[in-house]
Design a protein around this motif. Structure first.
Motif, mmCIF file in Angstrom:
data_model
loop_
_atom_site.group_PDB
_atom_site.id
_atom_site.type_symbol
_atom_site.label_atom_id
_atom_site.label_comp_id
_atom_site.label_asym_id
_atom_site.label_seq_id
_atom_site.Cartn_x
_atom_site.Cartn_y
_atom_site.Cartn_z
ATOM 1 N N PRO A 8 81.603 60.111 59.426
ATOM 2 C CA PRO A 8 83.012 59.862 59.123
ATOM 3 C C PRO A 8 83.933 60.935 59.710
ATOM 4 C CG PRO A 8 81.899 60.748 57.195
ATOM 5 C CD PRO A 8 80.837 60.546 58.239
ATOM 6 N N ALA A 9 85.223 60.689 59.614
ATOM 7 C CA ALA A 9 86.234 61.590 60.170
ATOM 8 C C ALA A 9 86.104 63.005 59.604
ATOM 9 C CB ALA A 9 87.624 61.047 59.859
ATOM 10 N N ALA A 10 86.252 63.983 60.499
ATOM 11 C CA ALA A 10 86.258 65.402 60.128
ATOM 12 C C ALA A 10 84.974 65.870 59.445
ATOM 13 C CB ALA A 10 87.483 65.737 59.262
ATOM 14 N N ASP A 30 83.376 62.050 73.344
ATOM 15 C CA ASP A 30 83.963 61.824 72.023
ATOM 16 C C ASP A 30 84.474 60.382 72.043
ATOM 17 O OD1 ASP A 30 85.750 61.574 69.923
ATOM 18 O OD2 ASP A 30 87.152 63.075 70.679
ATOM 19 N N TYR A 35 89.083 55.003 71.175
ATOM 20 C CA TYR A 35 89.828 54.178 70.205
ATOM 21 C C TYR A 35 91.205 54.786 69.944
ATOM 22 C CZ TYR A 35 85.438 51.775 69.596
ATOM 23 O OH TYR A 35 84.311 51.028 69.842
ATOM 24 N N ALA A 85 90.079 49.530 66.071
ATOM 25 C CA ALA A 85 88.612 49.551 66.115
ATOM 26 C C ALA A 85 87.985 48.413 65.320
ATOM 27 C CB ALA A 85 88.098 50.893 65.597
ATOM 28 N N ARG A 91 86.070 46.536 70.645
ATOM 29 C CA ARG A 91 84.773 47.222 70.661
ATOM 30 C C ARG A 91 83.957 46.782 71.877
ATOM 31 N NH1 ARG A 91 84.836 50.057 66.279
ATOM 32 N NH2 ARG A 91 82.845 50.979 66.828
ATOM 33 N N GLY A 112 80.462 59.324 67.455
ATOM 34 C CA GLY A 112 81.350 58.236 67.041
ATOM 35 C C GLY A 112 80.956 57.673 65.692
ATOM 36 N N ARG A 163 90.713 55.218 55.627
ATOM 37 C CA ARG A 163 90.066 55.068 56.938
ATOM 38 C C ARG A 163 88.543 54.924 56.784
ATOM 39 N NH1 ARG A 163 89.806 58.240 61.857
ATOM 40 N NH2 ARG A 163 90.815 60.092 61.031
HETATM 41 O O1 CDP Z 1 88.480 62.570 64.718
HETATM 42 P P1 CDP Z 1 88.114 61.669 63.610
HETATM 43 O O2 CDP Z 1 86.790 62.028 63.128
HETATM 44 O O3 CDP Z 1 89.237 61.550 62.669
HETATM 45 O O4 CDP Z 1 87.990 60.198 64.135
HETATM 46 P P2 CDP Z 1 87.636 59.753 65.586
HETATM 47 O O5 CDP Z 1 86.192 60.008 65.838
HETATM 48 O O6 CDP Z 1 88.630 60.328 66.530
HETATM 49 O O7 CDP Z 1 87.833 58.165 65.513
HETATM 50 C C1 CDP Z 1 89.072 57.557 65.228
HETATM 51 C C2 CDP Z 1 88.797 56.142 64.762
HETATM 52 O O8 CDP Z 1 88.205 55.425 65.845
HETATM 53 C C3 CDP Z 1 87.798 56.019 63.620
HETATM 54 O O9 CDP Z 1 88.422 56.025 62.342
HETATM 55 C C4 CDP Z 1 87.105 54.704 63.895
HETATM 56 O O10 CDP Z 1 87.754 53.619 63.279
HETATM 57 C C5 CDP Z 1 87.224 54.518 65.384
HETATM 58 N N1 CDP Z 1 85.942 54.729 66.057
HETATM 59 C C6 CDP Z 1 85.039 53.679 66.084
HETATM 60 O O11 CDP Z 1 85.309 52.641 65.522
HETATM 61 N N2 CDP Z 1 83.869 53.792 66.754
HETATM 62 C C7 CDP Z 1 83.547 54.923 67.372
HETATM 63 N N3 CDP Z 1 82.395 54.992 68.034
HETATM 64 C C8 CDP Z 1 84.430 56.029 67.331
HETATM 65 C C9 CDP Z 1 85.627 55.909 66.651
#
Ligand code: CDP
Length: 207
Positions: A8-10, A30, A35, A85, A91, A112, A163
């Motif tokens: 997940p994020a962060a 990254d 996205y 996304a 996708r 991701g 999210r």
């Molecule tokens: O940086 P953070 O961890 O907040 O998120 P991110 O990795 O920059 O991704 C942003 C958004 O893109 C995510 O909340 C996902 O919905 C989408 N994402 C995805 O669906 N599939 C991936 N392989 C990477 C990101």
């Protein structure tokens, strides 16, 4: 060797991915930036973020120049990224780029949400990085403040929860650990300790 890192994020996955790439001398992608670039382009063009066809068109002509743009790192673009996304067509449009990146010799690191499950199901190493939502919100809040964004912690926490829920419940490529992923909870780990845990696992896999 393909190293697939999801979470997940962060959660710290991007940081761990970058460091593992440096350690092994592999390029790192990254995938969230893809996205985010689509989300930002949709916002810039004043498009309806829920318009799957419009978002897919943007993704098909991926604005590569946006991948390194500072503007993709805002909270607003993170939200837009998670909304585009959800669309299966988006996708699908971003898949080839990620697969080609993963196919580089001698290896690649991708991070991701669906790398170990959809993009690289045969990855040599799969990691799933987690941390409590409060700790992730604290980290993200700090990052956003450092980037000059004016946002309060409570808003970051609320946004991350929404999210996470959206990412985990969508039909296509939902956020979930692959069955064979090694999970690392970074809630009480600094980056060095998290990378060390990842390297210990990778070494154990390869011997
Ligand atoms: O940086 P953070 O961890 O907040 O998120 P991110 O990795 O920059 O991704 C942003 C958004 O893109 C995510 O909340 C996902 O919905 C989408 N994402 C995805 O669906 N599939 C991936 N392989 C990477 C990101």
């Amino acid at each position: 060797m393909i190293i697939a890192i999801d979470g997940p994020a962060a959660s710290g996955k991007g940081n761990i991915a970058r460091q593992l790439g440096g350690h092994f001398g592999y390029p790192h992608l990254d995938t969230g930036a893809l996205y985010r670039a689509v989300g930002l382009a949709m916002l810039q063009e004043n498009r309806n973020i829920d318009d799957s066809d419009a978002a897919a068109k943007v993704a098909e002509n991926l604005p590569l120049e946006l991948l390194d743009a500072a503007e993709i790192r805002t909270a607003e673009v993170g939200e837009a990224a998670s909304k585009v996304a959800v669309h299966a067509a988006v996708r699908k449009a971003l898949r080839g780029f990620q697969e080609r990146f993963a196919g580089q010799s001698p290896g690649a690191v991708l991070d991701g949400r669906d790398i170990g499950t959809v993009i690289c199901p045969h990855a040599d190493v799969k990691l799933f990085i987690t941390a409590t939502v409060e700790i992730r919100a604290t980290r993200r809040h700090k990052e956003l403040l450092a980037r000059g964004e004016r946002i309060i912690y409570a808003r970051v926490l609320a946004d991350l929860k929404v999210r996470d829920q959206r990412d985990a419940t969508r039909k296509e490529g939902p956020l979930r650990p692959a069955d064979d992923a090694f999970q690392i909870d970074t809630s009480d780990l600094d980056i060095e300790a998290a990378v060390a845990a990842a390297l210990t696992f990778i070494t154990s896999q390869r011997t």
